[in-house]
Design a protein around this motif. Sequence first.
Motif, mmCIF file in Angstrom:
data_model
loop_
_atom_site.group_PDB
_atom_site.id
_atom_site.type_symbol
_atom_site.label_atom_id
_atom_site.label_comp_id
_atom_site.label_asym_id
_atom_site.label_seq_id
_atom_site.Cartn_x
_atom_site.Cartn_y
_atom_site.Cartn_z
ATOM 1 N N GLY A 177 38.859 -40.367 5.348
ATOM 2 C CA GLY A 177 37.509 -40.847 5.649
ATOM 3 C C GLY A 177 36.864 -41.757 4.633
ATOM 4 O O GLY A 177 35.640 -41.921 4.643
ATOM 5 N N ASP A 178 37.659 -42.356 3.747
ATOM 6 C CA ASP A 178 37.065 -43.330 2.822
ATOM 7 C C ASP A 178 37.099 -44.720 3.434
ATOM 8 O O ASP A 178 38.009 -45.062 4.181
ATOM 9 N N SER A 179 36.110 -45.514 3.068
ATOM 10 C CA SER A 179 36.081 -46.899 3.526
ATOM 11 C C SER A 179 37.203 -47.681 2.850
ATOM 12 O O SER A 179 37.430 -47.527 1.649
ATOM 13 N N PRO A 180 37.915 -48.523 3.602
ATOM 14 C CA PRO A 180 38.970 -49.326 2.969
ATOM 15 C C PRO A 180 38.432 -50.368 2.002
ATOM 16 O O PRO A 180 39.209 -51.053 1.327
ATOM 17 N N PHE A 181 37.112 -50.488 1.898
ATOM 18 C CA PHE A 181 36.512 -51.451 0.960
ATOM 19 C C PHE A 181 36.259 -50.846 -0.421
ATOM 20 O O PHE A 181 35.707 -51.511 -1.292
ATOM 21 N N GLU A 182 36.641 -49.580 -0.583
ATOM 22 C CA GLU A 182 36.457 -48.946 -1.896
ATOM 23 C C GLU A 182 37.670 -49.224 -2.785
ATOM 24 O O GLU A 182 38.798 -49.287 -2.292
ATOM 25 N N THR A 183 37.417 -49.367 -4.075
ATOM 26 C CA THR A 183 38.507 -49.589 -5.030
ATOM 27 C C THR A 183 38.357 -48.588 -6.168
ATOM 28 O O THR A 183 37.241 -48.289 -6.596
ATOM 29 N N VAL A 184 39.492 -48.057 -6.630
ATOM 30 C CA VAL A 184 39.435 -47.045 -7.688
ATOM 31 C C VAL A 184 39.746 -47.672 -9.043
ATOM 32 O O VAL A 184 40.752 -48.357 -9.204
ATOM 33 N N CYS A 185 38.858 -47.431 -9.986
ATOM 34 C CA CYS A 185 39.075 -47.851 -11.371
ATOM 35 C C CYS A 185 39.492 -46.611 -12.164
ATOM 36 O O CYS A 185 38.735 -45.640 -12.234
ATOM 37 N N TRP A 186 40.691 -46.649 -12.687
ATOM 38 C CA TRP A 186 41.346 -45.467 -13.265
ATOM 39 C C TRP A 186 41.526 -45.675 -14.756
ATOM 40 O O TRP A 186 42.046 -46.707 -15.186
ATOM 41 N N LEU A 187 41.100 -44.688 -15.531
ATOM 42 C CA LEU A 187 41.073 -44.868 -16.986
ATOM 43 C C LEU A 187 41.738 -43.686 -17.699
ATOM 44 O O LEU A 187 41.213 -42.572 -17.670
ATOM 45 N N PRO A 188 42.891 -43.933 -18.339
ATOM 46 C CA PRO A 188 43.553 -42.833 -19.060
ATOM 47 C C PRO A 188 42.876 -42.570 -20.401
ATOM 48 O O PRO A 188 42.466 -43.503 -21.092
ATOM 49 N N MET A 189 42.768 -41.304 -20.763
ATOM 50 C CA MET A 189 42.242 -40.941 -22.086
ATOM 51 C C MET A 189 43.387 -40.606 -23.049
ATOM 52 O O MET A 189 43.163 -40.369 -24.238
ATOM 53 N N VAL A 190 44.599 -40.519 -22.515
ATOM 54 C CA VAL A 190 45.805 -40.280 -23.336
ATOM 55 C C VAL A 190 46.909 -41.181 -22.786
ATOM 56 O O VAL A 190 46.779 -41.729 -21.689
#
Length: 260
Positions: A133-146
Amino acid sequence: MFVSEEEILLSSDFIKNGFVKKKAEDIKSLDFIKSQLENIVLSYEGFKNTKNIDLENIHDHISPENLNDFRLYCINQISRNNNLRFSYYKVFKKFTDLLIGNELAMQKKLNLSIQLPNDNSSLLTIHADTWSGDSPFETVCWLPMVDCRKSMCMFILPAYNYKFFEERYSELKNKNSNDILESLKDKLIWIEINYGEVMVFNQNLPHGNIVNSEENTRWSFNCRFKSIFTPYKDKKLGEFFEPITLKATSKVGLNYKFPS
Ligand SMILES: [Fe+2]
Protein backbone atom coordinates in the motif's frame (compact mmCIF):
# COMPACT_ATOMS: atom_id res chain seq x y z
CA MET A 1 15.47 18.18 -20.87
CA PHE A 2 17.24 21.06 -19.15
CA VAL A 3 19.19 19.07 -16.59
CA SER A 4 22.82 18.95 -15.55
CA GLU A 5 25.27 16.25 -16.57
CA GLU A 6 25.43 15.21 -12.91
CA GLU A 7 21.67 14.73 -12.77
CA ILE A 8 21.63 12.76 -16.02
CA LEU A 9 24.26 10.33 -14.70
CA LEU A 10 22.70 9.92 -11.25
CA SER A 11 19.19 9.50 -12.68
CA SER A 12 20.33 6.94 -15.20
CA ASP A 13 22.02 4.91 -12.40
CA PHE A 14 18.90 5.13 -10.25
CA ILE A 15 16.56 4.09 -13.04
CA LYS A 16 18.76 1.29 -14.37
CA ASN A 17 19.89 -0.22 -11.04
CA GLY A 18 17.09 0.83 -8.71
CA PHE A 19 19.49 2.48 -6.28
CA VAL A 20 22.41 4.86 -5.99
CA LYS A 21 25.12 4.64 -3.37
CA LYS A 22 27.52 7.55 -2.92
CA LYS A 23 29.89 9.09 -0.43
CA ALA A 24 28.11 11.52 1.88
CA GLU A 25 29.24 15.07 1.20
CA ASP A 26 27.85 16.71 4.33
CA ILE A 27 30.05 14.77 6.76
CA LYS A 28 29.35 17.26 9.54
CA SER A 29 25.62 16.47 9.49
CA LEU A 30 26.32 12.75 9.18
CA ASP A 31 28.64 12.75 12.20
CA PHE A 32 26.09 14.83 14.11
CA ILE A 33 23.47 12.12 13.48
CA LYS A 34 25.81 9.39 14.70
CA SER A 35 26.86 11.30 17.80
CA GLN A 36 23.24 12.06 18.66
CA LEU A 37 22.41 8.37 18.26
CA GLU A 38 25.31 7.40 20.53
CA ASN A 39 24.14 9.89 23.14
CA ILE A 40 20.65 8.45 23.00
CA VAL A 41 22.02 4.92 23.44
CA LEU A 42 24.11 6.07 26.40
CA SER A 43 21.05 7.61 28.03
CA TYR A 44 19.28 4.21 28.06
CA GLU A 45 19.03 2.96 31.62
CA GLY A 46 21.23 -0.09 30.96
CA PHE A 47 24.16 2.22 30.13
CA LYS A 48 24.02 4.53 33.13
CA ASN A 49 27.63 3.88 34.12
CA THR A 50 29.05 3.75 30.60
CA LYS A 51 30.93 6.65 29.00
CA ASN A 52 31.59 5.39 25.48
CA ILE A 53 29.63 3.04 23.34
CA ASP A 54 30.53 1.17 20.21
CA LEU A 55 27.36 0.69 18.17
CA GLU A 56 28.76 -2.36 16.38
CA ASN A 57 29.20 -4.17 19.69
CA ILE A 58 25.89 -3.25 21.27
CA HIS A 59 24.97 -6.97 21.37
CA ASP A 60 27.45 -7.27 24.28
CA HIS A 61 24.99 -5.15 26.29
CA ILE A 62 21.56 -5.74 24.73
CA SER A 63 20.04 -9.22 24.46
CA PRO A 64 17.49 -10.17 21.77
CA GLU A 65 14.85 -10.22 24.55
CA ASN A 66 15.60 -6.60 25.45
CA LEU A 67 16.04 -5.41 21.90
CA ASN A 68 12.47 -4.30 21.33
CA ASP A 69 12.34 -2.21 24.48
CA PHE A 70 15.74 -0.71 23.65
CA ARG A 71 14.74 0.03 20.05
CA LEU A 72 11.49 1.69 21.13
CA TYR A 73 13.41 3.83 23.60
CA CYS A 74 15.84 4.92 20.85
CA ILE A 75 13.05 5.62 18.33
CA ASN A 76 11.14 7.65 20.89
CA GLN A 77 14.20 9.76 21.71
CA ILE A 78 15.05 10.20 18.03
CA SER A 79 11.55 11.44 17.25
CA ARG A 80 11.91 14.19 19.89
CA ASN A 81 15.07 15.50 18.27
CA ASN A 82 14.10 17.66 15.30
CA ASN A 83 17.74 18.62 14.63
CA LEU A 84 18.42 15.01 13.87
CA ARG A 85 15.73 14.93 11.19
CA PHE A 86 16.95 18.20 9.71
CA SER A 87 20.50 16.81 9.56
CA TYR A 88 19.13 13.71 7.86
CA TYR A 89 17.59 15.90 5.19
CA LYS A 90 20.87 17.78 4.78
CA VAL A 91 22.83 14.56 4.33
CA PHE A 92 20.51 13.52 1.49
CA LYS A 93 19.68 16.96 0.07
CA LYS A 94 21.84 16.69 -3.00
CA PHE A 95 20.23 13.34 -3.90
CA THR A 96 16.68 14.36 -3.11
CA ASP A 97 17.18 17.52 -5.19
CA LEU A 98 18.48 15.58 -8.16
CA LEU A 99 16.25 12.50 -7.96
CA ILE A 100 12.99 13.66 -6.38
CA GLY A 101 12.51 17.41 -6.62
CA ASN A 102 12.82 20.60 -4.64
CA GLU A 103 9.34 20.58 -3.11
CA LEU A 104 9.60 17.66 -0.77
CA ALA A 105 7.48 15.76 1.69
CA MET A 106 9.53 13.92 4.32
CA GLN A 107 8.49 11.15 6.64
CA LYS A 108 7.68 12.64 10.04
CA LYS A 109 9.66 10.04 11.99
CA LEU A 110 12.98 8.49 11.04
CA ASN A 111 13.00 4.70 11.10
CA LEU A 112 15.79 2.99 12.98
CA SER A 113 16.79 -0.61 12.33
CA ILE A 114 19.01 -2.58 14.72
CA GLN A 115 20.02 -6.09 13.74
CA LEU A 116 21.91 -8.01 16.39
CA PRO A 117 24.07 -10.92 15.19
CA ASN A 118 22.02 -14.10 14.64
CA ASP A 119 18.78 -12.46 15.74
CA ASN A 120 15.86 -13.23 13.46
CA SER A 121 13.40 -10.81 15.06
CA SER A 122 14.31 -7.85 12.83
CA LEU A 123 13.96 -9.51 9.47
CA LEU A 124 12.42 -7.80 6.49
CA THR A 125 11.73 -10.67 4.13
CA ILE A 126 11.59 -9.98 0.42
CA HIS A 127 8.93 -7.42 -0.42
CA ALA A 128 8.29 -4.26 -2.36
CA ASP A 129 6.72 -1.46 -0.34
CA THR A 130 4.08 -0.98 -3.01
CA TRP A 131 2.80 -4.52 -2.30
CA SER A 132 1.54 -3.29 1.07
CA GLY A 133 0.00 0.00 0.00
CA ASP A 134 2.82 2.48 -0.48
CA SER A 135 2.70 5.02 -3.27
CA PRO A 136 5.18 4.21 -6.06
CA PHE A 137 6.26 7.87 -5.86
CA GLU A 138 7.98 7.33 -2.51
CA THR A 139 11.75 6.91 -2.35
CA VAL A 140 13.76 5.52 0.56
CA CYS A 141 16.89 7.26 1.77
CA TRP A 142 18.93 4.68 3.68
CA LEU A 143 21.77 5.59 6.00
CA PRO A 144 24.15 3.09 7.62
CA MET A 145 25.58 3.92 11.05
CA VAL A 146 28.14 1.08 10.78
CA ASP A 147 29.94 -0.65 7.90
CA CYS A 148 27.64 -3.27 6.36
CA ARG A 149 29.22 -6.39 4.84
CA LYS A 150 27.97 -9.79 3.68
CA SER A 151 24.79 -10.77 5.58
CA MET A 152 24.53 -7.26 7.05
CA CYS A 153 23.72 -5.98 3.56
CA MET A 154 20.35 -5.20 2.13
CA PHE A 155 19.48 -7.00 -1.09
CA ILE A 156 17.47 -5.62 -3.99
CA LEU A 157 16.26 -6.91 -7.32
CA PRO A 158 17.89 -4.38 -9.65
CA ALA A 159 15.57 -2.68 -12.10
CA TYR A 160 17.43 -4.27 -15.02
CA ASN A 161 16.30 -7.69 -13.68
CA TYR A 162 12.72 -6.65 -12.86
CA LYS A 163 11.37 -8.13 -16.07
CA PHE A 164 12.45 -11.58 -14.82
CA PHE A 165 10.14 -11.07 -11.81
CA GLU A 166 7.28 -9.60 -13.85
CA GLU A 167 7.30 -12.55 -16.24
CA ARG A 168 6.99 -14.96 -13.29
CA TYR A 169 4.59 -12.84 -11.23
CA SER A 170 1.54 -15.07 -11.80
CA GLU A 171 3.36 -18.12 -10.39
CA LEU A 172 5.17 -16.19 -7.61
CA LYS A 173 2.27 -14.15 -6.26
CA ASN A 174 0.83 -17.02 -4.20
CA LYS A 175 4.16 -18.23 -2.88
CA ASN A 176 5.65 -17.42 0.50
CA SER A 177 8.55 -15.01 0.80
CA ASN A 178 11.17 -17.77 1.17
CA ASP A 179 10.11 -19.29 -2.15
CA ILE A 180 10.06 -15.88 -3.83
CA LEU A 181 13.55 -15.21 -2.50
CA GLU A 182 14.74 -18.59 -3.73
CA SER A 183 13.31 -17.96 -7.22
CA LEU A 184 14.97 -14.55 -7.45
CA LYS A 185 18.22 -15.21 -5.60
CA ASP A 186 20.46 -15.31 -8.70
CA LYS A 187 19.04 -11.98 -9.86
CA LEU A 188 19.53 -10.02 -6.62
CA ILE A 189 22.38 -7.76 -5.68
CA TRP A 190 23.67 -7.27 -2.15
CA ILE A 191 24.65 -3.71 -1.42
CA GLU A 192 27.81 -3.40 0.65
CA ILE A 193 27.89 0.01 2.24
CA ASN A 194 30.09 1.74 4.79
CA TYR A 195 29.50 4.42 7.34
CA GLY A 196 30.19 7.63 5.40
CA GLU A 197 28.13 6.50 2.42
CA VAL A 198 24.47 7.08 1.67
CA MET A 199 22.00 5.11 -0.39
CA VAL A 200 18.76 6.03 -2.11
CA PHE A 201 16.68 3.14 -3.42
CA ASN A 202 13.54 2.44 -5.36
CA GLN A 203 11.15 0.79 -2.90
CA ASN A 204 8.96 -0.46 -5.78
CA LEU A 205 11.58 -3.13 -6.46
CA PRO A 206 11.68 -6.33 -4.35
CA HIS A 207 14.21 -5.94 -1.50
CA GLY A 208 14.88 -7.07 2.06
CA ASN A 209 17.47 -8.51 4.40
CA ILE A 210 18.45 -11.82 5.96
CA VAL A 211 19.65 -12.82 9.42
CA ASN A 212 22.82 -10.95 10.29
CA SER A 213 25.34 -13.75 10.74
CA GLU A 214 28.35 -11.43 11.09
CA GLU A 215 29.97 -10.58 14.40
CA ASN A 216 28.76 -6.97 14.46
CA THR A 217 25.39 -5.37 15.03
CA ARG A 218 23.94 -3.57 12.04
CA TRP A 219 22.52 -0.11 12.64
CA SER A 220 20.77 1.86 9.94
CA PHE A 221 18.26 4.63 9.49
CA ASN A 222 15.76 4.89 6.70
CA CYS A 223 13.36 7.63 5.76
CA ARG A 224 10.96 8.23 2.89
CA PHE A 225 10.84 11.32 0.74
CA LYS A 226 8.52 12.19 -2.12
CA SER A 227 7.68 15.15 -4.23
CA ILE A 228 4.80 16.91 -2.44
CA PHE A 229 2.41 17.02 -5.39
CA THR A 230 2.69 13.36 -6.40
CA PRO A 231 -0.06 10.80 -5.63
CA TYR A 232 -0.34 9.45 -2.06
CA LYS A 233 -1.65 6.06 -0.97
CA ASP A 234 -1.69 4.63 2.58
CA LYS A 235 0.99 6.99 3.88
CA LYS A 236 -0.79 10.34 3.84
CA LEU A 237 0.43 13.91 3.79
CA GLY A 238 -0.07 15.39 7.25
CA GLU A 239 -0.20 11.99 8.92
CA PHE A 240 2.90 10.16 7.76
CA PHE A 241 4.53 12.79 5.56
CA GLU A 242 5.11 16.46 6.19
CA PRO A 243 6.02 19.14 3.62
CA ILE A 244 9.53 20.40 4.33
CA THR A 245 10.35 22.61 1.34
CA LEU A 246 7.07 24.01 0.03
CA LYS A 247 7.72 26.98 -2.30
CA ALA A 248 6.01 30.37 -2.31
CA THR A 249 4.06 29.91 -5.55
CA SER A 250 2.68 26.60 -4.30
CA LYS A 251 1.57 28.29 -1.07
CA VAL A 252 -0.07 31.03 -3.11
CA GLY A 253 -1.80 28.48 -5.34
CA LEU A 254 -2.99 26.31 -2.45
CA ASN A 255 -4.45 29.36 -0.67
CA TYR A 256 -6.11 30.86 -3.72
CA LYS A 257 -9.90 31.07 -3.83
CA PHE A 258 -11.69 32.46 -6.83
CA PRO A 259 -13.75 35.47 -5.57
CA SER A 260 -17.41 34.64 -5.11
FE1 LIG B 1 10.84 -2.02 2.24
